[in-house]
Design a protein around this motif. Sequence first.
Motif, PDB file in Angstrom:
ATOM      1  N   ALA A  89       0.878  -1.028  -0.112  1.00 42.82           N
ATOM      2  CA  ALA A  89       0.156  -0.239  -0.145  1.00 42.82           C
ATOM      3  C   ALA A  89       0.856   1.389  -0.048  1.00 42.82           C
ATOM      4  CB  ALA A  89      -0.823   0.054   1.149  1.00 42.82           C
ATOM      5  N   LEU A  90       2.133   1.234   0.517  1.00 45.22           N
ATOM      6  CA  LEU A  90       3.059   2.351   0.323  1.00 45.22           C
ATOM      7  C   LEU A  90       3.833   2.198  -0.753  1.00 45.22           C
ATOM      8  CD1 LEU A  90       4.631   2.072   4.120  1.00 45.22           C
ATOM      9  CD2 LEU A  90       2.850   3.678   3.443  1.00 45.22           C
ATOM     10  N   ASN A  91       4.247   1.189  -1.114  1.00 40.68           N
ATOM     11  CA  ASN A  91       5.232   1.156  -2.203  1.00 40.68           C
ATOM     12  C   ASN A  91       4.749   0.127  -3.214  1.00 40.68           C
ATOM     13  OD1 ASN A  91       7.460   0.399  -4.158  1.00 40.68           O
ATOM     14  ND2 ASN A  91       8.785   1.410  -2.338  1.00 40.68           N
ATOM     15  N   PRO A  92       3.811   0.283  -4.285  1.00 45.11           N
ATOM     16  CA  PRO A  92       3.258  -0.535  -5.085  1.00 45.11           C
ATOM     17  C   PRO A  92       4.208  -1.472  -6.060  1.00 45.11           C
ATOM     18  CG  PRO A  92       2.202   1.212  -5.339  1.00 45.11           C
ATOM     19  CD  PRO A  92       3.361   1.695  -4.502  1.00 45.11           C
ATOM     20  N   GLN A  93       5.669  -1.022  -6.032  1.00 47.64           N
ATOM     21  CA  GLN A  93       6.433  -1.788  -6.729  1.00 47.64           C
ATOM     22  C   GLN A  93       7.074  -2.877  -6.094  1.00 47.64           C
ATOM     23  OE1 GLN A  93       9.335   1.424  -8.356  1.00 47.64           O
ATOM     24  NE2 GLN A  93       9.288   0.031  -9.941  1.00 47.64           N
ATOM     25  N   HIS A  94       6.792  -2.929  -4.546  1.00 51.15           N
ATOM     26  CA  HIS A  94       7.272  -4.201  -3.575  1.00 51.15           C
ATOM     27  C   HIS A  94       8.849  -3.851  -3.680  1.00 51.15           C
ATOM     28  CE1 HIS A  94       3.918  -6.962  -4.361  1.00 51.15           C
ATOM     29  NE2 HIS A  94       3.707  -5.843  -5.264  1.00 51.15           N
ATOM     30  N   LEU A  95       9.264  -2.848  -3.408  1.00 49.29           N
ATOM     31  CA  LEU A  95      10.768  -2.515  -3.363  1.00 49.29           C
ATOM     32  C   LEU A  95      11.017  -1.595  -2.108  1.00 49.29           C
ATOM     33  CD1 LEU A  95      11.487  -1.715  -7.036  1.00 49.29           C
ATOM     34  CD2 LEU A  95      11.958  -3.659  -5.956  1.00 49.29           C
ATOM     35  N   VAL A  96      12.059  -1.562  -1.619  1.00 45.70           N
ATOM     36  CA  VAL A  96      12.877  -0.493  -0.798  1.00 45.70           C
ATOM     37  C   VAL A  96      13.940   0.324  -1.476  1.00 45.70           C
ATOM     38  CG1 VAL A  96      12.596  -1.836   1.355  1.00 45.70           C
ATOM     39  CG2 VAL A  96      14.727  -1.994   0.202  1.00 45.70           C
ATOM     40  N   PRO A  97      14.003   1.634  -0.975  1.00 49.62           N
ATOM     41  CA  PRO A  97      13.425   2.113   0.264  1.00 49.62           C
ATOM     42  C   PRO A  97      12.026   2.793  -0.155  1.00 49.62           C
ATOM     43  CG  PRO A  97      15.122   3.691  -1.117  1.00 49.62           C
ATOM     44  CD  PRO A  97      14.875   2.415  -1.799  1.00 49.62           C
ATOM     45  N   THR A  98      11.391   3.140   0.863  1.00 52.38           N
ATOM     46  CA  THR A  98      10.236   3.834   0.759  1.00 52.38           C
ATOM     47  C   THR A  98      10.585   5.207   2.096  1.00 52.38           C
ATOM     48  OG1 THR A  98       8.691   2.423  -0.059  1.00 52.38           O
ATOM     49  CG2 THR A  98       7.968   4.396   1.092  1.00 52.38           C
ATOM     50  N   LEU A  99      10.327   6.424   1.758  1.00 54.32           N
ATOM     51  CA  LEU A  99      10.425   7.411   2.803  1.00 54.32           C
ATOM     52  C   LEU A  99       9.211   8.057   3.074  1.00 54.32           C
ATOM     53  CD1 LEU A  99      12.701   9.168   4.439  1.00 54.32           C
ATOM     54  CD2 LEU A  99      12.151  10.706   2.591  1.00 54.32           C
ATOM     55  N   ARG A 100       8.632   8.109   4.355  1.00 56.36           N
ATOM     56  CA  ARG A 100       7.545   8.716   4.790  1.00 56.36           C
ATOM     57  C   ARG A 100       8.129   9.917   5.659  1.00 56.36           C
ATOM     58  NH1 ARG A 100       2.503   6.874   6.198  1.00 56.36           N
ATOM     59  NH2 ARG A 100       1.940   4.660   6.346  1.00 56.36           N
ATOM     60  N   HIS A 101       7.526  11.242   5.097  1.00 51.99           N
ATOM     61  CA  HIS A 101       7.897  12.395   5.599  1.00 51.99           C
ATOM     62  C   HIS A 101       6.427  12.841   6.140  1.00 51.99           C
ATOM     63  CE1 HIS A 101       9.369  16.807   5.119  1.00 51.99           C
ATOM     64  NE2 HIS A 101       9.356  16.239   6.507  1.00 51.99           N
ATOM     65  N   GLY A 102       6.123  12.832   7.406  1.00 50.52           N
ATOM     66  CA  GLY A 102       4.748  13.132   7.785  1.00 50.52           C
ATOM     67  C   GLY A 102       3.705  12.338   7.000  1.00 50.52           C
ATOM     68  N   GLU A 103       3.073  12.772   6.497  1.00 48.74           N
ATOM     69  CA  GLU A 103       1.804  12.304   5.588  1.00 48.74           C
ATOM     70  C   GLU A 103       2.231  11.939   4.148  1.00 48.74           C
ATOM     71  OE1 GLU A 103      -0.923  11.175   6.858  1.00 48.74           O
ATOM     72  OE2 GLU A 103      -0.116  12.012   8.696  1.00 48.74           O
ATOM     73  N   ARG A 104       3.350  12.411   3.823  1.00 51.29           N
ATOM     74  CA  ARG A 104       4.015  12.074   2.363  1.00 51.29           C
ATOM     75  C   ARG A 104       4.700  10.793   2.307  1.00 51.29           C
ATOM     76  NH1 ARG A 104       3.910  17.067   3.890  1.00 51.29           N
ATOM     77  NH2 ARG A 104       5.876  17.215   4.873  1.00 51.29           N
ATOM     78  N   VAL A 105       4.458   9.918   1.140  1.00 53.49           N
ATOM     79  CA  VAL A 105       5.235   8.993   1.050  1.00 53.49           C
ATOM     80  C   VAL A 105       5.945   8.961  -0.098  1.00 53.49           C
ATOM     81  CG1 VAL A 105       4.999   6.451   0.566  1.00 53.49           C
ATOM     82  CG2 VAL A 105       3.487   7.408   2.243  1.00 53.49           C
ATOM     83  N   LEU A 106       7.246   8.719  -0.307  1.00 55.83           N
ATOM     84  CA  LEU A 106       8.126   8.672  -1.488  1.00 55.83           C
ATOM     85  C   LEU A 106       8.710   7.435  -1.625  1.00 55.83           C
ATOM     86  CD1 LEU A 106       8.481  11.697   0.395  1.00 55.83           C
ATOM     87  CD2 LEU A 106       9.063  12.389  -1.894  1.00 55.83           C
ATOM     88  N   THR A 107       8.965   7.103  -2.927  1.00 57.44           N
ATOM     89  CA  THR A 107       9.749   5.983  -3.486  1.00 57.44           C
ATOM     90  C   THR A 107      10.565   6.274  -4.429  1.00 57.44           C
ATOM     91  OG1 THR A 107       8.087   5.528  -5.382  1.00 57.44           O
ATOM     92  CG2 THR A 107       7.669   4.623  -3.227  1.00 57.44           C
ATOM     93  N   GLN A 108      11.521   5.359  -4.746  1.00 54.63           N
ATOM     94  CA  GLN A 108      12.614   5.351  -5.717  1.00 54.63           C
ATOM     95  C   GLN A 108      13.599   6.328  -4.856  1.00 54.63           C
ATOM     96  OE1 GLN A 108      13.559   3.989  -8.665  1.00 54.63           O
ATOM     97  NE2 GLN A 108      11.525   3.013  -8.718  1.00 54.63           N
ATOM     98  N   SER A 109      14.938   5.764  -4.919  1.00 51.49           N
ATOM     99  CA  SER A 109      15.857   6.378  -4.123  1.00 51.49           C
ATOM    100  C   SER A 109      16.468   7.825  -4.582  1.00 51.49           C
ATOM    101  CB  SER A 109      17.204   5.378  -4.102  1.00 51.49           C
ATOM    102  OG  SER A 109      17.686   5.334  -5.312  1.00 51.49           O
ATOM    103  N   LEU A 110      16.655   7.959  -5.927  1.00 51.92           N
ATOM    104  CA  LEU A 110      16.961   9.125  -6.530  1.00 51.92           C
ATOM    105  C   LEU A 110      16.110  10.295  -6.174  1.00 51.92           C
ATOM    106  CD1 LEU A 110      19.200   8.289  -9.891  1.00 51.92           C
ATOM    107  CD2 LEU A 110      19.877   8.565  -7.496  1.00 51.92           C
TER     108      LEU A 110
END
Length: 218
Positions: free
Chosen positions: A51-72
């Motif tokens: 639900a956080l990362n539909p790619q089934h990968l790490v990393p995922t970053l949460r910043h408050g309510e924001r969710v970000l994926t892809q390291s770069l």
Amino acid sequence: MGEALQLYTYWRSSAAYRVRIGLNLKGLAHDLVPVHLVRDGGQQHAADYVALNPQHLVPTLRHGERVLTQSLAILEYLDEVFPQTPLLPTSAEARARVRALAQVVACDIHPLNNLRVMQYLERTVEADAARREEWTRHWMREGFAALETMLAGSPDTGRFCHGDTPGLADCCLVPQLYNAHRFGVDLAPYPTLQRIEQACLALPVFDRARPEQQPDAQ
């Protein structure tokens, strides 16, 4: 922005390792949330994580309510939101150079050697361990040869990939060299890469991000 930073990570993931370095370079307090990529069939496949990362990968970053994926993307987001200790230089030409160095690793070397590719080669292609490891070493050598030329041949290369301050390219290079050591790649043909790696790992911010220093390390 005062919201908490949470990094969903796996100790041996080089993509997550990149972001750990970036967070440390910027001096940003953050919590680590381990996601074990092998245990329980891979915790990255659990419904709550997908639900956080539909790619089934790490990393995922949460910043408050924001969710970000892809390291770069995460690293550039951190650079824009927290501009102190920038990971990218100021001029457009220099930023393009640093991004190109980073993308040799993140777009060309690493995707061919990550866990899901190795699992596919094992389970579907039925490649044995020796063939999988040679696949891994081959694509690292290809990428490292290009990086060595790009770095050794540029007056913009300093103590680090770009000048004398570590940044985005170093965040990518060091984890990929960790993988190279792990798979027994001969690094003798790449003296510039080795020199930059040594300069980076001498810094506490890089040392703290190393896989063996992580709470979920095995």
